[in-house]
Scaffold this motif. Structure first.
Motif, PDB file in Angstrom:
ATOM      1  N   HIS A   1      -3.917   9.664  -1.207  1.00 49.88           N
ATOM      2  CA  HIS A   1      -4.814  10.779  -0.905  1.00 49.88           C
ATOM      3  C   HIS A   1      -6.111  10.598  -1.695  1.00 49.88           C
ATOM      4  O   HIS A   1      -6.115  10.175  -2.859  1.00 49.88           O
ATOM      5  N   THR A   2      -7.223  10.916  -1.082  1.00 50.45           N
ATOM      6  CA  THR A   2      -8.541  10.724  -1.701  1.00 50.45           C
ATOM      7  C   THR A   2      -8.631  11.353  -3.084  1.00 50.45           C
ATOM      8  O   THR A   2      -9.256  10.789  -3.993  1.00 50.45           O
ATOM      9  N   LEU A   3      -7.994  12.510  -3.264  1.00 50.84           N
ATOM     10  CA  LEU A   3      -8.089  13.241  -4.528  1.00 50.84           C
ATOM     11  C   LEU A   3      -6.847  13.077  -5.383  1.00 50.84           C
ATOM     12  O   LEU A   3      -6.605  13.867  -6.298  1.00 50.84           O
ATOM     13  N   SER A   4      -6.039  12.040  -5.106  1.00 48.06           N
ATOM     14  CA  SER A   4      -4.838  11.793  -5.901  1.00 48.06           C
ATOM     15  C   SER A   4      -5.200  11.084  -7.205  1.00 48.06           C
ATOM     16  O   SER A   4      -6.367  10.809  -7.489  1.00 48.06           O
ATOM     17  N   ASP A   5      -4.182  10.757  -7.990  1.00 53.01           N
ATOM     18  CA  ASP A   5      -4.339  10.184  -9.329  1.00 53.01           C
ATOM     19  C   ASP A   5      -5.172   8.898  -9.284  1.00 53.01           C
ATOM     20  O   ASP A   5      -4.931   8.013  -8.460  1.00 53.01           O
ATOM     21  N   THR A   6      -6.142   8.791 -10.180  1.00 50.03           N
ATOM     22  CA  THR A   6      -6.939   7.571 -10.281  1.00 50.03           C
ATOM     23  C   THR A   6      -6.655   6.801 -11.569  1.00 50.03           C
ATOM     24  O   THR A   6      -7.165   5.692 -11.739  1.00 50.03           O
ATOM     25  N   LYS A   7      -5.823   7.366 -12.459  1.00 51.16           N
ATOM     26  CA  LYS A   7      -5.578   6.733 -13.766  1.00 51.16           C
ATOM     27  C   LYS A   7      -4.287   5.924 -13.794  1.00 51.16           C
ATOM     28  O   LYS A   7      -4.211   4.891 -14.478  1.00 51.16           O
ATOM     29  N   SER A   8      -3.274   6.362 -13.082  1.00 47.32           N
ATOM     30  CA  SER A   8      -1.989   5.675 -13.086  1.00 47.32           C
ATOM     31  C   SER A   8      -2.132   4.250 -12.551  1.00 47.32           C
ATOM     32  O   SER A   8      -2.959   3.984 -11.673  1.00 47.32           O
ATOM     33  N   ASN A   9      -1.296   3.353 -13.058  1.00 50.01           N
ATOM     34  CA  ASN A   9      -1.292   1.984 -12.564  1.00 50.01           C
ATOM     35  C   ASN A   9      -0.269   1.753 -11.461  1.00 50.01           C
ATOM     36  O   ASN A   9      -0.152   0.634 -10.947  1.00 50.01           O
ATOM     37  N   SER A  10       0.475   2.808 -11.118  1.00 52.53           N
ATOM     38  CA  SER A  10       1.526   2.624 -10.125  1.00 52.53           C
ATOM     39  C   SER A  10       1.486   3.633  -8.982  1.00 52.53           C
ATOM     40  O   SER A  10       2.094   3.393  -7.935  1.00 52.53           O
ATOM     41  N   ARG A  11       0.789   4.740  -9.157  1.00 59.10           N
ATOM     42  CA  ARG A  11       0.783   5.770  -8.117  1.00 59.10           C
ATOM     43  C   ARG A  11      -0.627   6.322  -7.930  1.00 59.10           C
ATOM     44  O   ARG A  11      -1.377   6.508  -8.896  1.00 59.10           O
ATOM     45  N   GLY A  12      -0.980   6.584  -6.681  1.00 64.38           N
ATOM     46  CA  GLY A  12      -2.255   7.218  -6.393  1.00 64.38           C
ATOM     47  C   GLY A  12      -3.302   6.244  -5.884  1.00 64.38           C
ATOM     48  O   GLY A  12      -3.131   5.022  -5.892  1.00 64.38           O
ATOM     49  N   ILE A  13      -4.410   6.809  -5.466  1.00 64.56           N
ATOM     50  CA  ILE A  13      -5.446   5.998  -4.826  1.00 64.56           C
ATOM     51  C   ILE A  13      -6.099   5.026  -5.793  1.00 64.56           C
ATOM     52  O   ILE A  13      -6.483   3.910  -5.410  1.00 64.56           O
TER      53      ILE A  13
ATOM     54  N   ALA B   1      -4.743   3.309  -8.299  1.00 62.53           N
ATOM     55  CA  ALA B   1      -3.909   2.107  -8.432  1.00 62.53           C
ATOM     56  C   ALA B   1      -4.013   1.251  -7.173  1.00 62.53           C
ATOM     57  O   ALA B   1      -4.083   0.013  -7.256  1.00 62.53           O
ATOM     58  N   ALA B   2      -4.010   1.884  -6.013  1.00 61.74           N
ATOM     59  CA  ALA B   2      -4.116   1.137  -4.753  1.00 61.74           C
ATOM     60  C   ALA B   2      -5.454   0.417  -4.656  1.00 61.74           C
ATOM     61  O   ALA B   2      -5.522  -0.749  -4.242  1.00 61.74           O
ATOM     62  N   GLN B   3      -6.521   1.079  -5.038  1.00 66.91           N
ATOM     63  CA  GLN B   3      -7.846   0.453  -4.973  1.00 66.91           C
ATOM     64  C   GLN B   3      -7.948  -0.732  -5.922  1.00 66.91           C
ATOM     65  O   GLN B   3      -8.500  -1.778  -5.573  1.00 66.91           O
ATOM     66  N   ARG B   4      -7.409  -0.586  -7.123  1.00 65.58           N
ATOM     67  CA  ARG B   4      -7.478  -1.688  -8.080  1.00 65.58           C
ATOM     68  C   ARG B   4      -6.657  -2.887  -7.599  1.00 65.58           C
ATOM     69  O   ARG B   4      -7.041  -4.043  -7.807  1.00 65.58           O
ATOM     70  N   TRP B   5      -5.540  -2.611  -6.938  1.00 64.23           N
ATOM     71  CA  TRP B   5      -4.740  -3.712  -6.381  1.00 64.23           C
ATOM     72  C   TRP B   5      -5.521  -4.456  -5.293  1.00 64.23           C
ATOM     73  O   TRP B   5      -5.524  -5.683  -5.253  1.00 64.23           O
ATOM     74  N   VAL B   6      -6.178  -3.716  -4.400  1.00 68.77           N
ATOM     75  CA  VAL B   6      -6.974  -4.355  -3.346  1.00 68.77           C
ATOM     76  C   VAL B   6      -8.058  -5.225  -3.964  1.00 68.77           C
ATOM     77  O   VAL B   6      -8.290  -6.363  -3.525  1.00 68.77           O
ATOM     78  N   LYS B   7      -8.721  -4.716  -4.981  1.00 65.30           N
ATOM     79  CA  LYS B   7      -9.774  -5.502  -5.642  1.00 65.30           C
ATOM     80  C   LYS B   7      -9.203  -6.782  -6.248  1.00 65.30           C
ATOM     81  O   LYS B   7      -9.818  -7.864  -6.152  1.00 65.30           O
TER      82      LYS B   7
ATOM     83  N   LEU C   1       0.831  -1.208   0.000  1.00 64.16           N
ATOM     84  CA  LEU C   1       0.000   0.000   0.000  1.00 64.16           C
ATOM     85  C   LEU C   1       0.865   1.258   0.000  1.00 64.16           C
ATOM     86  O   LEU C   1       0.570   2.235  -0.702  1.00 64.16           O
ATOM     87  N   VAL C   2       1.946   1.237   0.752  1.00 67.29           N
ATOM     88  CA  VAL C   2       2.860   2.386   0.808  1.00 67.29           C
ATOM     89  C   VAL C   2       3.525   2.607  -0.550  1.00 67.29           C
ATOM     90  O   VAL C   2       3.814   3.751  -0.937  1.00 67.29           O
ATOM     91  N   SER C   3       3.732   1.527  -1.300  1.00 67.59           N
ATOM     92  CA  SER C   3       4.452   1.628  -2.582  1.00 67.59           C
ATOM     93  C   SER C   3       3.716   2.478  -3.614  1.00 67.59           C
ATOM     94  O   SER C   3       4.319   2.881  -4.617  1.00 67.59           O
TER      95      SER C   3
END
Length: 450
Positions: free
Chosen positions: A56-68, A70-76, A49-51
């Motif tokens: 941040h709630t309003l951070s990047d949602t399109k990148s596959n490596s950075r931002g919320i 990418a993190a959400q898609r990994w959890v899914k 998750l740290v990686s």
């Protein structure tokens, strides 16, 4: 001949018999699940998750490596892996919802998402639901800074890691009713994800038995005071329910149940099963909804009338909470994995597990629980309607003095009525249903009848 002494003697003998019959049972399957929780797995999840740099709630949602995003898609994706061992019972979704700019912590209209995994109950006639959550978003000193590195290891990578570990382990088992595992978003911006989910649950009339919010459960060293303790953690619970009706308020005042809201009864339940199953861990019950003047993702559930509590570490470290990454005066600031105690996180995750498993396997609670007040006596008579559940083995009457925070005694019986030698003037009571393996329902506080 006066029949009263004979009655009292019989009552005392009856009480002695049911006390002797009382047995504490450990479910071997729950004990096995506890051993499956690994500190190394939790650490790996937090570091992953740290990686993502920032969540941040309003951070990047399109990148596959950075931002919320990418993190959400990994959890899914992780949820989808767990689903393979669930015989089709675990399903996962990204629950998207829109929020409007609020002039405070939401700078512009945005689309947010909660990542959910639902473990469907095996009994189609049982509509009960349990929810366990952690918030996936993170922040630094400036709550509006969506670009700076914001590792969020403990706040709240710890809660998300615990929730994910629970879903992986519990999805391999079958439970009669449904458990929802969720990584909510928008907590730091105003509890948006939890508000959305609680409102959906209310609109759709979910029968939520308990909501467990995990927020900062992986740090054992306090800032300033330098207290280190990984043997205790806090459970926060509200006193007066937010949606208490006028009649409920009247009954609360009449029976002096100010310390026995549904959330308080849940908190005591957590303490009981945790200290039964989890070694070297004590639950510190904090009798307020959250820390002083603060809130968490359980709060919207409480506000919508659900029974909800917060799990939180015993001592917070403010050098590693809501801080920019930096070093000042030889102090390293920032919410990084190196400052966490993963064995502590393992134990608090285990507390969640034993709570969820006991509740999910427990019979339904008894109904119409009453305490008779027609006679002045130093005995107390309680009665209830049997739980509509074939798993019921018997019932426990829980007993404590009015000044005590926790249940002090319990009495087991198979009947639905009992007279016990404890005065209602001096003691408080509740009744719960239990099965043969000791799984107990949430206790029900009695109301007086004449």
């Amino acid at each position: 001949m006066n029949p009263k002494p004979i009655f009292y003697l019989f009552a005392l003998l009856f009480f002695t018999q049911i006390t002797i019959a009382q047995i504490t049972v450990d479910d071997p399957e729950i004990k096995k699940m506890v051993t499956e929780i690994k500190a190394d797995n939790l650490e790996a999840t937090v570091k992953k998750l740290v990686s993502f740099g920032t969540r941040h709630t309003l951070s990047d949602t399109k990148s596959n490596s950075r931002g919320i995003g990418a993190a959400q898609r990994w959890v899914k994706l992780e949820f989808e892996k767990y689903a393979l061992a669930s015989n089709g019972r675990l399903t996962t979704t990204m629950d998207f919802f829109d929020v409007k700019a609020d002039g405070k912590r939401i700078a512009k209209d945005s689309q947010l998402a909660n990542v959910m995994a639902t473990l469907k109950g095996t009994d189609p006639a049982d509509d009960r639901v349990l929810i366990v959550s952690g918030h996936i978003d993170s922040r630094v000193t400036d709550v509006m800074d969506a670009k700076a590195d914001s590792p969020g290891a403990n706040d709240d990578g710890s809660g998300v890691a615990a929730m994910m570990e629970l879903s992986k382990i519990m999805s391999k088992r079958a439970f009669p009713y449904t458990i929802i595992f969720v990584a909510v978003t928008g907590e730091e911006q105003g509890l948006y994800g939890a508000k959305h989910l609680a409102e959906v649950a209310k609109q759709e009339k979910w029968n939520i038995v308990a909501m467990l919010n995990n927020d900062m459960i992986g740090n054992s060293l306090s800032s300033g005071t330098n207290l280190r303790d990984n043997t205790k953690f806090r459970v926060f619970s509200e006193a007066t329910p937010y949606l208490e009706t006028e009649d409920e308020a009247k009954m609360r005042k009449l029976t002096n149940r100010d310390n026995d809201s549904p959330s308080r009864l849940l908190a005591r339940y957590i303490k009981t099963v945790t200290e039964q199953y989890v070694e070297q861990l004590e639950v510190n019950l904090v009798y307020r909804n959250d820390r002083f003047l603060r809130g968490g993702d359980h709060t919207p559930f409480s506000q919508n009338g659900f029974t909800a509590v917060r799990f939180c570490e015993m001592n917070e470290n403010f050098d590693h909470q809501h801080q920019d990454l930096r070093t000042e005066n030889a102090i390293k600031y920032g919410d990084l994995p190196e400052f966490m105690d993963f064995e502590y996180l393992r134990k608090i995750t285990a507390s969640n597990l034993v709570t969820l498993a006991n509740l999910a396997w427990a019979p339904k609670s008894p109904t119409n629980v009453v305490i008779e007040v027609k006679d002045l006596t130093n005995f107390s008579t309680l009665a209830w309607k049997p739980a509509n559940d074939k798993k019921v083995h018997g019932y426990q009457i829980l007993i404590r003095e009015t000044s005590d925070a926790n249940w002090q005694k319990s009495v087991f019986l198979t009947d639905t009525r009992a007279t016990i030698p404890y005065s209602k003037d001096n003691f408080l009571f509740a009744v719960q249903a239990v099965d043969e393996l000791g799984h107990a329902s949430l206790p029900i506080f009695p109301i007086p009848v004449r």
